[in-house]
Design a protein around this motif. Structure first.
Motif, mmCIF file in Angstrom:
data_model
loop_
_atom_site.group_PDB
_atom_site.id
_atom_site.type_symbol
_atom_site.label_atom_id
_atom_site.label_comp_id
_atom_site.label_asym_id
_atom_site.label_seq_id
_atom_site.Cartn_x
_atom_site.Cartn_y
_atom_site.Cartn_z
ATOM 1 N N UNK A 1 0.851 -1.322 -0.077
ATOM 2 C CA UNK A 1 -0.009 -0.001 0.052
ATOM 3 C C UNK A 1 0.835 1.278 -0.089
ATOM 4 N N UNK A 2 1.720 1.263 0.872
ATOM 5 C CA UNK A 2 2.919 2.486 0.907
ATOM 6 C C UNK A 2 3.559 2.574 -0.250
ATOM 7 N N UNK A 3 3.918 1.551 -0.892
ATOM 8 C CA UNK A 3 4.621 1.516 -2.271
ATOM 9 C C UNK A 3 3.670 2.246 -3.395
ATOM 10 N N UNK A 4 2.617 1.819 -3.452
ATOM 11 C CA UNK A 4 1.536 2.089 -4.193
ATOM 12 C C UNK A 4 1.269 3.705 -4.348
ATOM 13 N N UNK A 5 1.204 4.113 -3.012
ATOM 14 C CA UNK A 5 0.518 5.491 -2.623
ATOM 15 C C UNK A 5 1.956 6.345 -2.921
ATOM 16 N N UNK A 6 3.242 6.013 -2.671
ATOM 17 C CA UNK A 6 4.189 6.909 -3.274
ATOM 18 C C UNK A 6 4.365 7.012 -4.711
ATOM 19 N N UNK A 7 4.096 5.929 -5.384
ATOM 20 C CA UNK A 7 4.155 5.791 -6.903
ATOM 21 C C UNK A 7 2.822 7.109 -7.535
ATOM 22 N N UNK A 8 1.900 6.536 -6.922
ATOM 23 C CA UNK A 8 0.585 7.467 -7.252
ATOM 24 C C UNK A 8 0.625 8.696 -6.871
ATOM 25 N N UNK A 9 1.264 9.034 -6.106
ATOM 26 C CA UNK A 9 1.420 10.624 -5.544
ATOM 27 C C UNK A 9 2.618 11.227 -6.347
ATOM 28 N N UNK A 10 3.897 10.648 -6.295
ATOM 29 C CA UNK A 10 5.141 11.305 -6.865
ATOM 30 C C UNK A 10 5.738 10.578 -8.337
ATOM 31 N N UNK A 11 5.051 9.413 -8.775
ATOM 32 C CA UNK A 11 5.581 8.514 -9.533
ATOM 33 C C UNK A 11 5.804 9.500 -11.121
ATOM 34 N N UNK A 12 4.552 10.203 -11.583
ATOM 35 C CA UNK A 12 4.741 11.055 -12.790
ATOM 36 C C UNK A 12 5.705 12.219 -12.539
#
Length: 230
Positions: free
Chosen positions: A156-167
């Motif tokens: 969940x934490x990994x997904x949130x980091x990617x969702x927030x900052x990935x792009x």
């Protein structure tokens, strides 16, 4: 009376959807990537449960109704993927090569970092499958002797980091190709990153779905060997 209403599974289910939708509307209105609806919804629900002294087990019972739809939701990501199938077939070799490399880097980097920081074997096994969707990650973790509940939290934490900052990270890295963006966010941030990609662009979302799928397959196949080797 009030306590009974607050702990009712249908009230908690409606509250979850309401908070998520409210956070989503707030993000849409402000345009801020930091106001990720999943991140804020989690925080607000934790505050609500803590303030009302509602046990997590009680909330989890209502959340099972949401869990039921997680797997069909992941399958539904295959629809935009199918629409881009002809283009994907032309690029299948570089796609497979990049996804296998991305999978290896993801596993090796987290395992080596965890070992250098003195993590136990159980924690290392729990972290190894951090970048795939929760059902796959938990199965891999259990097979390796990890802690599935810890794996779920890390996913969940990994997904949130990617969702927030990935792009934003890809923009700083001057990655502009839509297919590369999609494959990267899907491989690194599984379903959460893919949902963000879908909202941005259907083409990017299709490749994110492909990245999610391929990384799940490669992680399930390669993680036991890579962890044992390291």
């Amino acid at each position: 009376m009030i306590k009974g209403i607050l702990t009712n599974q249908y009230f908690l289910l409606a509250l979850t959807f309401g908070i998520y939708q409210g956070c989503k509307m707030l993000q849409r209105k402000t345009g801020s990537i930091l106001l990720n609806p999943i991140l804020f919804a989690i925080g607000l629900i934790i505050l609500f449960l803590t303030a009302c002294h509602i046990p997590y087990d009680t909330y989890h019972e209502s959340a099972k109704l949401i869990d039921f739809w997680l797997k069909p939701a992941v399958v539904a990501l295959g629809v935009p993927l199918y629409l881009q199938l002809s283009q994907i077939k032309k690029e299948i070799v570089p796609i497979l090569a990049s996804q296998m490399m991305g999978c290896m880097v993801g596993i090796v980097s987290v395992v080596v970092t965890a070992r250098l920081l003195g993590a136990s074997d159980a924690v290392v096994a729990s972290l190894a499958s951090k970048s795939v969707t929760t059902p796959i990650a938990m199965e891999v973790s259990q097979a390796l002797g990890g802690i599935p509940s810890l794996t779920a939290a890390i996913v969940v934490i990994t997904g949130l980091i990617g969702g927030v900052a990935g792009f934003k990270i890809m923009s700083v890295g001057h990655i502009h190709n839509p297919a590369a963006k999609g494959l990267s966010i899907g491989a690194a941030s599984h379903a959460v990153g893919t949902s963000v990609a879908m909202e941005r662009d259907e083409f990017v979302g299709a490749y994110a779905s492909l990245g999610l799928t391929l990384n799940g397959i490669f992680t399930a196949l390669l993680t036991p060997t890579v962890v044992a080797w390291l």
